[in-house]
Write a protein that holds these residues in place. Structure first.
Motif, short mmCIF file in Angstrom:
data_model
loop_
_atom_site.label_atom_id
_atom_site.label_comp_id
_atom_site.label_asym_id
_atom_site.label_seq_id
_atom_site.Cartn_x
_atom_site.Cartn_y
_atom_site.Cartn_z
N ASN A 65 0.82 -1.22 0.00
CA ASN A 65 0.00 0.00 0.00
C ASN A 65 0.85 1.26 0.00
O ASN A 65 0.41 2.32 0.44
N ARG A 66 2.10 1.20 -0.50
CA ARG A 66 3.01 2.35 -0.43
C ARG A 66 3.19 3.06 -1.76
O ARG A 66 3.90 4.04 -1.84
N GLY A 67 2.60 2.54 -2.85
CA GLY A 67 2.77 3.20 -4.14
C GLY A 67 2.22 4.61 -4.12
O GLY A 67 1.25 4.91 -3.43
N LYS A 68 2.88 5.52 -4.84
CA LYS A 68 2.43 6.90 -4.99
C LYS A 68 2.28 7.61 -3.64
O LYS A 68 1.40 8.44 -3.46
N ARG A 69 3.13 7.26 -2.72
CA ARG A 69 3.17 7.94 -1.42
C ARG A 69 4.40 8.82 -1.35
O ARG A 69 5.40 8.57 -2.03
N LYS A 70 4.34 9.85 -0.52
CA LYS A 70 5.53 10.66 -0.30
C LYS A 70 6.61 9.81 0.35
O LYS A 70 6.32 8.88 1.11
N SER A 71 7.85 10.13 0.07
CA SER A 71 8.95 9.41 0.69
C SER A 71 9.02 9.76 2.17
O SER A 71 8.47 10.78 2.62
N LEU A 72 9.69 8.93 2.95
CA LEU A 72 9.85 9.22 4.38
C LEU A 72 10.57 10.55 4.58
O LEU A 72 10.27 11.29 5.53
N GLU A 73 11.52 10.86 3.70
CA GLU A 73 12.27 12.10 3.82
C GLU A 73 11.36 13.33 3.66
O GLU A 73 11.62 14.37 4.26
N GLU A 74 10.29 13.18 2.88
CA GLU A 74 9.39 14.31 2.64
C GLU A 74 8.43 14.58 3.80
O GLU A 74 7.86 15.67 3.87
N ILE A 75 8.22 13.61 4.65
CA ILE A 75 7.19 13.79 5.67
C ILE A 75 7.75 13.94 7.09
O ILE A 75 6.99 13.99 8.04
N HIS A 76 9.09 14.05 7.22
CA HIS A 76 9.59 14.25 8.57
C HIS A 76 10.82 15.16 8.58
O HIS A 76 11.47 15.38 7.56
N TYR A 77 11.10 15.69 9.77
CA TYR A 77 12.26 16.54 9.99
C TYR A 77 12.87 16.15 11.33
O TYR A 77 12.15 15.94 12.31
N ILE A 78 14.19 16.07 11.37
CA ILE A 78 14.90 15.68 12.60
C ILE A 78 15.78 16.84 13.05
O ILE A 78 16.45 17.48 12.23
N GLU A 79 15.76 17.13 14.35
CA GLU A 79 16.64 18.16 14.88
C GLU A 79 18.09 17.64 14.84
O GLU A 79 18.50 17.10 13.85
N ASP A 80 18.84 17.81 15.86
CA ASP A 80 20.25 17.44 15.78
C ASP A 80 20.57 16.17 16.57
O ASP A 80 21.70 15.95 16.98
N LYS A 81 19.56 15.35 16.78
CA LYS A 81 19.79 14.09 17.48
C LYS A 81 19.20 12.96 16.66
O LYS A 81 18.09 13.04 16.16
N THR A 82 19.96 11.88 16.50
CA THR A 82 19.49 10.74 15.71
C THR A 82 18.37 10.02 16.47
O THR A 82 18.56 9.60 17.61
N PRO A 83 17.19 9.86 15.84
CA PRO A 83 16.07 9.20 16.53
C PRO A 83 16.33 7.71 16.72
O PRO A 83 17.11 7.10 15.99
#
Length: 305
Positions: free
Chosen positions: A175-193
């Protein structure tokens, strides 16, 4: 108001988490009534199984019978076609005097969708093209309540043109076709999650949204805080009809439900803090104790066995 003490346990969250990848929208149904056992389980969940959004006042009402649902769906023609022969629907009802009712409706409704999926049922969110007054009349509204959306529920019709038509709008088993990439839907501050954050982000990626716009953004902050915001460019300038839902905030609530059930199933707990000070912020998920590595959690697969 909804009971703030009712929260999802890990055991309750696991089948919802498993349903995230199985859920897809179906618009053509057989019309066959829900099996008695399935209906009872679904009704119990609608009554008391979902986790309420903070300070909200929402409820889910099961409406049964194609004679009832056809009156609510009559005239629904959109880019994906008409909802036909649904034997049941879930009316998503909110008290418009309560705060956060848009996102609360999406948060509650998607938990109901995932539970129905876990029961083996097909579903379809309908937010703009249905008859809210008819839905409200059948559902029985209280003062200041409105049906913000409905969810078709039942067994999907197989074979023939209906099956072919449905297939045009299914994007493969994940169910992932034509979805935004993970990079497009999140932002990370300066700490690796931690790794669990990306598992939850994958669940957000496949959450349903109006016209598949995915109008949300997830921000990972320091100190165990994760914020959900809506994208301003998708904010409606004019409602489809008087009292129509703000589908952007409702869709963000749906995505938040995917995020929550995934973390809970993985053993990570926390709570939502609705945001009011910043215009595009919807809520922050606060995790008191950050777990640095998903491998330190007991896998839900092991818990089931």
């Amino acid at each position: 108001m909804s009971n703030p003490k009712r929260t999802l346990s890990r055991t309750q969250a696991i089948p919802l988490f498993e349903a995230v990848e199985l859920r897809h929208s179906s618009r053509s149904y057989t019309g066959e009534p829900l099996a008695a056992d399935t209906r009872q389980k679904l009704q119990t969940f609608l009554d008391s199984g979902w986790e309420p959004y903070p300070d909200s006042d929402t409820r889910a009402v099961l409406v049964e019978g194609t004679d009832q649902t056809s009156r609510i769906f009559k005239g629904f023609i959109g880019s994906y076609g008409a909802v036909t022969n649904a034997p049941a629907l879930i009316a998503i009802v909110a008290n418009l005097d309560a705060p956060y009712f848009y996102e609360a409706a999406g948060y509650m409704g998607e938990q109901c969708v995932l539970y129905a999926t876990a029961l083996g049922l097909e579903t379809c969110w309908v937010g703009g093209f249905f008859k809210p007054d008819e839905a409200g009349r059948i559902a029985g509204l209280k003062q200041n309540e409105r049906v913000l959306a409905v969810v078709a529920v039942g067994s999907a019709k197989q074979g023939g043109m209906a099956s072919l038509y449905e297939g045009l709008f299914k994007f493969g088993s994940t169910n992932r076709g034509k979805r935004k990439s993970l990079e497009e839907i999140h932002y990370i501050e300066d700490k690796t999650p931690p790794r669990w954050f990306f598992r939850a982000l994958e669940a957000v990626q496949v959450a349903p949204s109006s016209f598949n716009k995915q109008p949300w953004h997830v921000r990972y902050h320091k100190k165990g805080m994760i914020s959900f915001t809506f994208l301003e460019e998708y904010k409606e300038k004019k409602p489809l009809f008087p009292g129509a839902p703000n589908s952007v905030r409702l869709c963000v609530g749906i995505a938040m439900a995917h995020f929550r059930v995934t973390l809970r199933a993985l053993g990570v707990d926390g709570h939502w803090i609705p945001e009011e000070e910043q215009p595009n912020f919807v809520a922050t998920f606060l995790i008191p104790e950050i777990v640095d590595d998903l491998d330190t959690l007991n896998g839900w697969e092991e818990e089931e066995s």
